[in-house]
Design an enzyme around this catalytic site. Structure first.
Site, PDB file in Angstrom:
ATOM      1  N   ARG A   1     -10.478  -1.833  10.228  1.00  0.00           N
ATOM      2  CA  ARG A   1      -9.958  -0.768  10.597  1.00  0.00           C
ATOM      3  C   ARG A   1     -10.319  -0.431  12.099  1.00  0.00           C
ATOM      4  O   ARG A   1     -11.522  -1.033  12.628  1.00  0.00           O
ATOM      5  CB  ARG A   1     -10.037   0.584   9.860  1.00  0.00           C
ATOM      6  CG  ARG A   1      -9.266   0.704   8.866  1.00  0.00           C
ATOM      7  CD  ARG A   1      -9.451   1.867   7.848  1.00  0.00           C
ATOM      8  NE  ARG A   1     -10.775   1.653   6.986  1.00  0.00           N
ATOM      9  CZ  ARG A   1     -10.927   2.665   6.350  1.00  0.00           C
ATOM     10  NH1 ARG A   1     -10.439   3.952   6.264  1.00  0.00           N
ATOM     11  NH2 ARG A   1     -11.966   2.744   5.899  1.00  0.00           N
TER      12      ARG A   1
ATOM     13  N   TYR B   1       0.802  -1.313  -0.155  1.00  0.00           N
ATOM     14  CA  TYR B   1       0.057  -0.055   0.159  1.00  0.00           C
ATOM     15  C   TYR B   1       0.865   1.373   0.123  1.00  0.00           C
ATOM     16  O   TYR B   1       0.574   2.282  -0.810  1.00  0.00           O
ATOM     17  CB  TYR B   1      -0.968  -0.015   1.323  1.00  0.00           C
ATOM     18  CG  TYR B   1      -1.844   1.203   1.210  1.00  0.00           C
ATOM     19  CD1 TYR B   1      -2.997   1.377   0.241  1.00  0.00           C
ATOM     20  CD2 TYR B   1      -2.102   1.956   2.339  1.00  0.00           C
ATOM     21  CE1 TYR B   1      -3.879   2.402   0.275  1.00  0.00           C
ATOM     22  CE2 TYR B   1      -2.821   2.875   2.403  1.00  0.00           C
ATOM     23  CZ  TYR B   1      -3.670   3.379   1.404  1.00  0.00           C
ATOM     24  OH  TYR B   1      -4.652   4.302   1.166  1.00  0.00           O
TER      25      TYR B   1
END
Ligand code: UDP
Length: 221
Positions: free
Chosen positions: A97, A56
């Site tokens: 998350r 990422y």
């Protein structure tokens, strides 16, 4: 990496052919596990390219580099927002998350999973504040990266306690292993956005969490 790198390349080519403005949704992950705190746009970051987050982080760093190259070389009208942790209604319940995790765990009465000691910090921005900042950025002609986030910093344990209180939950906090390369601190320096856009977040974490919890409640079975 394909989406972040090749996808950004495709979008830039499309923006060039249509003479459109291209806004890159970049990320505070470009700073990696930062050695400077808070993070200013001039900081080049501390990224492990071959760790589990590298796919990422490096894709987004490549995306910034190719965006600046299309701007400088091809004259494409680009913007780069470095988005810090953002939250609000409409997040996926299971996206992994921290805020969706903690809210779901509290509503269900499950254990709250703090990773590591829970003393790592994050700075959470409510989605409406972020949208306002992104829109304002598109209205400028500024092409270098701009940090977008809320500079109020909290430890993960503080966040867990706050969500527990706001949901009235009896869940207990447990400690799970810290993921590899998890940044120890994160907080944006938003001096540039303040000056350039006359923008700063308005929504306090507690108020944003209340709205987010209301949205989550009927959706968590
Ligand atoms: N985290 C946690 N418990 C969870 C999910 C995340 O303690 O159930 C921690 C994670 O280790 C990190 C922080 O919360 O330090 C924020 O994680 P998230 O994945 O939301 O975003 P990041 O800032 O790491 O991209």
């Amino acid at each position: 990496m394909k989406v972040g790198a090749l996808g950004t390349h495709n979008v830039l080519g499309f923006a060039k052919s249509k003479r459109a403005v291209m806004l890159l949704a970049s990320t505070s992950e470009v700073y990696g596990d930062p050695l400077q705190h808070p993070q200013r746009e001039e900081y080049w970051g501390n990224v492990n390219p071959v760790g589990p987050r590298g796919v990422y982080d490096e894709a987004k760093r490549f995306a910034e580099a190719i965006t600046m190259a299309y701007h400088r070389q091809q004259g494409v009208d680009t913007r780069i927002a470095r988005i810090f942790n953002t939250y609000g209604p409409n997040m996926r319940l299971n996206d992994g998350r921290v805020i969706p995790n903690f809210i779901c765990q509290c509503i269900k009465g499950n254990d709250i999973t703090a990773y590591g000691q829970g003393n790592q910090t994050r700075s959470f921005c409510y989605v409406d504040d972020l949208m306002e900042g992104l829109y304002k950025l598109t209205q400028t002609r500024y092409n270098l990266p701009v940090n977008m986030g809320n500079p109020d910093e909290f430890t993960i344990l503080q966040l867990a306690e706050m969500i527990k209180k706001l949901t009235g939950s009896k869940s207990r906090i447990v400690f799970n292993p810290l993921p590899e390369d998890d940044p120890k601190v994160r907080m944006p320096d938003i001096t540039k956005a303040r000056k350039l856009l006359d923008w700063q977040p308005q929504v306090k974490l507690e108020d944003g969490l209340k709205k987010t919890i209301e949205w989550f409640k009927p959706r968590v079975s």
